[in-house]
Design an enzyme around this catalytic site. Structure first.
Site, PDB file in Angstrom:
ATOM      1  N   ASP A 125       6.967 -44.918 -33.050  1.00  0.00           N
ATOM      2  CA  ASP A 125       8.349 -44.623 -32.722  1.00  0.00           C
ATOM      3  C   ASP A 125       9.132 -44.640 -34.035  1.00  0.00           C
ATOM      4  OD1 ASP A 125      10.750 -44.381 -31.149  1.00  0.00           O
ATOM      5  OD2 ASP A 125       9.679 -45.411 -29.544  1.00  0.00           O
TER       6      ASP A 125
ATOM      7  N   ASP B 151      13.257 -41.168 -32.195  1.00  0.00           N
ATOM      8  CA  ASP B 151      14.318 -41.729 -31.375  1.00  0.00           C
ATOM      9  C   ASP B 151      15.640 -40.991 -31.590  1.00  0.00           C
ATOM     10  OD1 ASP B 151      14.901 -44.189 -29.690  1.00  0.00           O
ATOM     11  OD2 ASP B 151      16.420 -44.427 -31.237  1.00  0.00           O
TER      12      ASP B 151
ATOM     13  N   GLU C 207      13.155 -37.156 -29.323  1.00  0.00           N
ATOM     14  CA  GLU C 207      13.960 -37.529 -28.157  1.00  0.00           C
ATOM     15  C   GLU C 207      15.329 -36.893 -28.368  1.00  0.00           C
ATOM     16  OE1 GLU C 207      15.781 -41.335 -25.745  1.00  0.00           O
ATOM     17  OE2 GLU C 207      15.772 -41.260 -27.916  1.00  0.00           O
TER      18      GLU C 207
ATOM     19  N   HIS D  60      10.556 -46.015 -20.965  1.00  0.00           N
ATOM     20  CA  HIS D  60      11.164 -47.350 -21.006  1.00  0.00           C
ATOM     21  C   HIS D  60      12.673 -47.339 -20.824  1.00  0.00           C
ATOM     22  CE1 HIS D  60      11.890 -45.596 -24.845  1.00  0.00           C
ATOM     23  NE2 HIS D  60      12.692 -46.586 -25.171  1.00  0.00           N
ATOM     24  N   ASP D  61      13.280 -46.156 -20.745  1.00  0.00           N
ATOM     25  CA  ASP D  61      14.727 -46.056 -20.555  1.00  0.00           C
ATOM     26  C   ASP D  61      15.098 -45.638 -19.139  1.00  0.00           C
ATOM     27  OD1 ASP D  61      15.293 -46.658 -23.226  1.00  0.00           O
ATOM     28  OD2 ASP D  61      15.149 -44.548 -23.831  1.00  0.00           O
TER      29      ASP D  61
HETATM   30  C1  GLC Z   1      16.565 -44.309 -27.487  1.00  0.00           C
HETATM   31  C2  GLC Z   1      15.561 -45.326 -27.014  1.00  0.00           C
HETATM   32  C3  GLC Z   1      16.286 -46.447 -26.345  1.00  0.00           C
HETATM   33  C4  GLC Z   1      17.195 -47.086 -27.356  1.00  0.00           C
HETATM   34  C5  GLC Z   1      18.105 -46.065 -28.017  1.00  0.00           C
HETATM   35  C6  GLC Z   1      18.695 -46.603 -29.276  1.00  0.00           C
HETATM   36  O1  GLC Z   1      17.215 -43.712 -26.435  1.00  0.00           O
HETATM   37  O2  GLC Z   1      14.613 -44.721 -26.196  1.00  0.00           O
HETATM   38  O3  GLC Z   1      15.427 -47.393 -25.781  1.00  0.00           O
HETATM   39  O4  GLC Z   1      17.962 -48.081 -26.748  1.00  0.00           O
HETATM   40  O5  GLC Z   1      17.446 -44.885 -28.383  1.00  0.00           O
HETATM   41  O6  GLC Z   1      17.717 -46.699 -30.265  1.00  0.00           O
END
Ligand code: GLC
Ligand code: CA
Length: 555
Positions: free
Chosen positions: A98, A199, A254, A327-328
């Site tokens: 990540d 991320d 992402e 995980h979100d």
């Molecule tokens: C992304 C991650 C999330 C995190 C956010 C800030 O969306 O998947 O879990 O809280 O970024 O890094």
């Protein structure tokens, strides 16, 4: 279409904190992951994406990084990491890290320097602004409630944090920031990691002038206003040239706020930026008034429209990622399926069929392959996620929802639903830890766990195993084109795939009752059933579907 191993792969996401605890401190760790690699091998996945394992004060469970080149103490050591990488490669599994570089922790050395003085050499590593009329420089909100600006006493200026105030945003317009990030990436790539999940990478280029934007339900403009900024593609192309080029990697961005049009650049098949993106359109279908804190159920017609648009539009010009959970997000079976005893397994298999037969790289989130469900939290004290806890206080204190109402919404949508420990067996703490887990274990582990499913041939686990094997065996699943059937049906998600003279017909009943569809325009031959969640499907001019039935027919 150009072939690539990452198009033919299935990725498994591990949330290390909740996967397996080897030393009984209640926190999952790298040795715990190593002890479960044979399980992943048996499932058949090709790639593992590890949520962050770097040194972090854990304000956001590792998404706030203090040192990009060190391992979080709770998770182990760099030797453990090297061992994990080696053990994975020995089993033919690739490792994706990540990469969290929209922001760092406020405890990262760069920020510690940056906040010292206005003249500090690291000052411009972050985004500092003077107060405007004694207040925040603009109306942007943090993803985790409140303003996206924090006033810093030392230099009497605000810094930007689109996430928590312990996650200051890096200033990507500063070439030194890009140099530092690219050096760090090359360091990990030289170590032998196989790629990155990036991320919130769509947020790295902020709009010049940082203008006010339309406020949402909590009075602030959404953090997503920073998505797809003016230089994001330029920076990703530079990253590609300076780190990824000439290496055999897998990359996924992402990309909150990404449109299909934008994705055609981010994930262009010319290889100039990333291999694929996570888009969020289907995840937003059960939002209400721009807020995710809703108990609304997704309308199947809208889900089909969104996913089908992405399938059609990216065909041959870019590449999709396929996911219903991470995980979100809450657990997919509780959100899109049915987690009652009668239908949990059937609907989990149906959802998996629907997703895994599409074009794109599928992502399985830990426990999804067991049909793990949302969690019966008893009170807000059971939650650990700062997103849920902050939102609870913000919404209740501002009278947007009552405490009871907001808690119900949190139980349905909280990220913590996906973060309770992996359910390995029916022993204490689901076999996750011999100590007190950092977050509660879902009490249904007694019946939903890996050991039970490994013993039972018709389990969700074995169904996923078969879906993954089919993707490796059938080129049409990877490379075939996609055609939606019955766009108006509120019950059935059906589509066809075509490659050469082969065709797949994928039929999924999203309801808890019987339904049927007629299939007139098909070839006369009797098709082969590739997979089905009832085991004895009958083919005919009218396909009768039982509750949550899913079948894939091959012609
Ligand atoms: C992304 C991650 C999330 C995190 C956010 C800030 O969306 O998947 O879990 O809280 O970024 O890094
Ligand atoms: Ca541990």
């Amino acid at each position: 279409m150009k072939k690539a191993w990452w198009k033919e792969s299935v990725v498994y996401q591990i949330y290390p904190r909740s996967f397996c605890d080897s030393n009984g401190d209640g926190i999952g760790d790298l040795q715990g992951i190593i002890s479960k690699l044979d399980y992943l091998k048996e499932l058949g996945v090709d790639v593992v994406w590890l949520s962050p394992i770097y040194d972090s004060p854990n304000d956001d469970n590792g998404y706030d990084i203090r040192d990009y080149r060190a391992v979080m103490k709770e998770f182990g050591t760099m030797e453990d990491f090297d061992c994990l990488l080696e053990e994975m490669h020995r089993r033919g599994i690739r490792l994706v890290m990540d990469l969290v570089v929209n922001h760092t922790s406020d405890e990262h050395a760069w920020f510690v320097e940056s906040r010292k003085s206005r003249e500090n050499p690291y000052r411009d590593y972050y985004i500092w602004r003077e107060p405007v009329d004694g207040k925040e420089p603009n109306n942007w909100g943090s993803c985790f409630s409140g303003s996206a600006w924090e006033f810093d006493e030392a230099t009497q200026m605000y810094y930007l944090h689109l996430f928590s105030k312990k996650q200051p945003d890096l200033n990507w317009d500063n070439p030194k920031v890009r140099d530092s990030v690219f050096d760090m990436m090359n360091w990990w790539l030289d170590k032998g990691v196989d790629g990155f999940r990036m991320d919130v990478i769509s947020l790295i280029s902020k709009e010049p002038g940082l203008p006010d934007r339309e406020p949402g339900i909590n009075g602030y403009a959404s953090f997503a206003v920073s998505a797809n900024g003016p230089h994001v593609h330029e920076y990703l192309r530079e990253m590609n040239r300076r780190t990824l080029a000439g290496r055999d990697t897998i990359t996924v961005g992402e990309c909150c706020g990404v449109t299909i049009q934008e994705a055609k650049s981010y994930a262009s098949s010319d290889g100039s930026e990333l291999n694929m993106v996570f888009q969020f359109e289907h995840m937003g279908l059960d939002d209400e008034n721009g807020s995710k804190w809703s108990e609304k159920k997704v309308d199947l017609r809208e889900l089909k429209k969104v996913l089908s648009d992405w399938q059609r539009e990216l065909h041959e010009v870019a590449w999709n990622s396929l996911y219903f959970c991470n995980h979100d997000q809450p657990r997919s079976v509780s959100r899109f399926g049915n987690n009652s005893d009668a239908y949990r397994e059937l609907s989990a298999k149906m959802l998996a069929t629907c997703l895994h037969m599409m074009q794109g790289t599928p992502y399985v989130y830990q426990g999804e392959e067991l049909g793990m469900t949302n969690v019966p939290f008893a009170s807000i004290d059971d939650l650990r996620d700062l997103d849920s806890i902050n939102a609870y206080h913000e919404y209740v204190e501002n009278g947007i929802f009552s405490a009871e109402d907001m808690f119900r919404r949190i139980c349905y949508k909280s990220r913590d639903n996906a973060r309770t420990p992996m359910q390995w067996d029916d022993s204490k703490n689901a076999g996750f830890s011999t100590g007190e887990p950092w977050i509660m274990v879902n009490p249904n582990y007694v019946k939903i766990n890996a050991a039970e499913q490994l013993r039972r041939p018709d389990s969700v686990f074995h169904y996923y195993q078969k879906l993954i094997r089919l993707r490796h065996e059938q080129e049409i699943i990877v490379y075939g084109d996609y055609e939606l059937l019955l766009p108006e049906s509120e019950e059935i998600y059906a589509y066809r795939r075509h490659l050469g003279n082969e065709m797949l017909l994928v039929v999924c009943n999203f309801t808890d009752h019987d339904t049927e569809m007629s299939v007139e325009e098909l070839p006369a031959e009797t098709p082969e059933c590739l997979i089905s969640n009832y085991g004895d499907p009958a083919f005919g001019k009218v396909l009768r579907l039982r509750p949550y039935e899913a079948v894939v027919w091959k012609f």
